[in-house]
Write a protein that holds these residues in place. Structure first.
Motif, PDB file in Angstrom:
ATOM      1  N   PRO A 111       0.837  -1.210   0.000  1.00  0.00           N
ATOM      2  CA  PRO A 111       0.000   0.000   0.000  1.00  0.00           C
ATOM      3  C   PRO A 111       0.865   1.249   0.000  1.00  0.00           C
ATOM      4  O   PRO A 111       1.856   1.333   0.725  1.00  0.00           O
ATOM      5  CB  PRO A 111      -0.790  -0.123   1.317  1.00  0.00           C
ATOM      6  CG  PRO A 111      -0.743  -1.570   1.670  1.00  0.00           C
ATOM      7  CD  PRO A 111       0.565  -2.087   1.142  1.00  0.00           C
ATOM      8  N   GLY A 112       0.484   2.225  -0.854  1.00  0.00           N
ATOM      9  CA  GLY A 112       1.230   3.475  -0.915  1.00  0.00           C
ATOM     10  C   GLY A 112       2.416   3.429  -1.851  1.00  0.00           C
ATOM     11  O   GLY A 112       3.191   4.377  -1.924  1.00  0.00           O
ATOM     12  N   ARG A 146       2.317   6.244  -4.380  1.00  0.00           N
ATOM     13  CA  ARG A 146       2.640   7.529  -3.768  1.00  0.00           C
ATOM     14  C   ARG A 146       4.143   7.651  -3.520  1.00  0.00           C
ATOM     15  O   ARG A 146       4.750   8.673  -3.793  1.00  0.00           O
ATOM     16  CB  ARG A 146       1.890   7.673  -2.442  1.00  0.00           C
ATOM     17  CG  ARG A 146       2.111   9.022  -1.751  1.00  0.00           C
ATOM     18  CD  ARG A 146       1.688   8.970  -0.298  1.00  0.00           C
ATOM     19  NE  ARG A 146       2.508   8.034   0.453  1.00  0.00           N
ATOM     20  CZ  ARG A 146       2.021   7.065   1.210  1.00  0.00           C
ATOM     21  NH1 ARG A 146       0.729   6.885   1.323  1.00  0.00           N
ATOM     22  NH2 ARG A 146       2.830   6.253   1.863  1.00  0.00           N
ATOM     23  N   ASP A 147       4.738   6.571  -3.017  1.00  0.00           N
ATOM     24  CA  ASP A 147       6.177   6.598  -2.753  1.00  0.00           C
ATOM     25  C   ASP A 147       6.965   6.791  -4.040  1.00  0.00           C
ATOM     26  O   ASP A 147       7.945   7.543  -4.078  1.00  0.00           O
ATOM     27  CB  ASP A 147       6.620   5.302  -2.070  1.00  0.00           C
ATOM     28  CG  ASP A 147       6.058   5.172  -0.660  1.00  0.00           C
ATOM     29  OD1 ASP A 147       5.650   6.207  -0.108  1.00  0.00           O
ATOM     30  OD2 ASP A 147       6.023   4.051  -0.137  1.00  0.00           O
ATOM     31  N   ASP A 148       6.533   6.086  -5.117  1.00  0.00           N
ATOM     32  CA  ASP A 148       7.224   6.237  -6.395  1.00  0.00           C
ATOM     33  C   ASP A 148       7.113   7.665  -6.901  1.00  0.00           C
ATOM     34  O   ASP A 148       8.074   8.244  -7.408  1.00  0.00           O
ATOM     35  CB  ASP A 148       6.638   5.277  -7.441  1.00  0.00           C
ATOM     36  CG  ASP A 148       7.108   3.845  -7.216  1.00  0.00           C
ATOM     37  OD1 ASP A 148       8.004   3.652  -6.373  1.00  0.00           O
ATOM     38  OD2 ASP A 148       6.573   2.941  -7.871  1.00  0.00           O
ATOM     39  N   ASN A 149       5.908   8.244  -6.782  1.00  0.00           N
ATOM     40  CA  ASN A 149       5.714   9.620  -7.248  1.00  0.00           C
ATOM     41  C   ASN A 149       6.563  10.595  -6.452  1.00  0.00           C
ATOM     42  O   ASN A 149       7.119  11.552  -7.004  1.00  0.00           O
ATOM     43  CB  ASN A 149       4.234  10.010  -7.146  1.00  0.00           C
ATOM     44  CG  ASN A 149       3.372   9.280  -8.157  1.00  0.00           C
ATOM     45  OD1 ASN A 149       3.867   8.848  -9.197  1.00  0.00           O
ATOM     46  ND2 ASN A 149       2.092   9.130  -7.861  1.00  0.00           N
ATOM     47  N   LYS A 179      -7.676   8.197   8.798  1.00  0.00           N
ATOM     48  CA  LYS A 179      -8.936   7.460   8.705  1.00  0.00           C
ATOM     49  C   LYS A 179      -8.794   6.222   7.817  1.00  0.00           C
ATOM     50  O   LYS A 179      -9.237   5.127   8.170  1.00  0.00           O
ATOM     51  CB  LYS A 179     -10.030   8.384   8.143  1.00  0.00           C
ATOM     52  CG  LYS A 179     -11.399   7.739   8.018  1.00  0.00           C
ATOM     53  CD  LYS A 179     -12.031   7.495   9.368  1.00  0.00           C
ATOM     54  CE  LYS A 179     -13.445   6.968   9.235  1.00  0.00           C
ATOM     55  NZ  LYS A 179     -14.064   6.691  10.554  1.00  0.00           N
ATOM     56  N   ASP A 180      -8.151   6.387   6.644  1.00  0.00           N
ATOM     57  CA  ASP A 180      -7.995   5.252   5.727  1.00  0.00           C
ATOM     58  C   ASP A 180      -7.092   4.185   6.316  1.00  0.00           C
ATOM     59  O   ASP A 180      -7.316   2.987   6.129  1.00  0.00           O
ATOM     60  CB  ASP A 180      -7.422   5.736   4.391  1.00  0.00           C
ATOM     61  CG  ASP A 180      -8.418   6.601   3.619  1.00  0.00           C
ATOM     62  OD1 ASP A 180      -9.620   6.493   3.916  1.00  0.00           O
ATOM     63  OD2 ASP A 180      -7.984   7.373   2.749  1.00  0.00           O
TER      64      ASP A 180
END
Length: 213
Positions: A140-141, A144-147, A200-201
């Protein structure tokens, strides 16, 4: 203290494998053999290199069997990924054996490339890369980490050129009362080092329970 704690958590067989692995690496670590051509290595040294290759082959075969199954199950959902990661972490695949072996082989390669090429353990480790990459892409994520990794030079560039002022103006200040009201309405904001995070997620994916969060 941390090392002793992790040592107690490891099983006896895993601890024995780790000691054996470190013994092999220590025997191959260059002493008088630096700079020797491959056909002048001592039989003992070549024997240890052959043993390292057999050990690496067995380890890679096990991990190569485990990771595709783990990837198949983990691809179902984030919760499945978390559960599978926990199981894999207790197996040879997720233990300290593999990362320490990779680091050790890279170190030995930098010290004596000829001996490591003669041993032939490196191609075996390279065969695991595809399996590891597929499993890690399910984390998960990951997007986002790559970006963030790709955006990092641009962020630093705008910082040094003074173009980040507009972003600073967009920062929202949240009062304590706003945070409390938001959480009463079912939200899940928390404050860490003066910054407000919406977790929250993460709450729905966490295996630790709401009390810890």
């Amino acid at each position: 203290l941390d090392q002793e704690h992790y040592s107690r958590e490891r099983s006896a067989s895993l601890d024995l494998l780790l000691r054996f692995q470190r013994l092999l690496v220590s025997k191959l670590y260059p002493g008088d053999c630096v700079g020797q051509v491959p056909n002048t290595y001592s039989p003992d040294l070549l024997g240890v290199g052959s043993l390292l290759k057999k050990y690496t082959a067995l380890l890679c075969t096990h991990i190569g069997d485990i990771l595709p199954v783990a990837t198949s199950i983990a691809s179902t959902s984030h919760r499945h990924f978390a559960e599978v990661s926990h199981v894999v972490d207790g197996d040879l695949t997720g233990s300290i054996l593999l990362p320490e072996l990779v680091v050790s082989v890279v170190l030995l390669l930098s010290k004596n490339a000829g001996l490591m090429q003669e041993a032939g353990a490196i191609p075996l480790l390279a065969g695991l890369l595809e399996h590891l990459d597929r499993f890690n892409h399910l984390a998960p994520g990951k997007e986002r980490d790559d970006n963030e990794d790709l955006a990092w030079p641009g962020i630093m560039g705008s910082f040094f050129t003074g173009q980040s002022c507009r972003n600073n103006e967009e920062v929202t200040l949240i009062r304590k009362a706003d945070l409390e009201n938001h959480n009463k309405d079912g939200g899940f904001w928390t404050v860490i080092d003066g910054k407000v995070y919406d977790i929250k997620d993460f709450q729905t994916q966490s295996l630790t329970g709401n009390s810890i969060l």
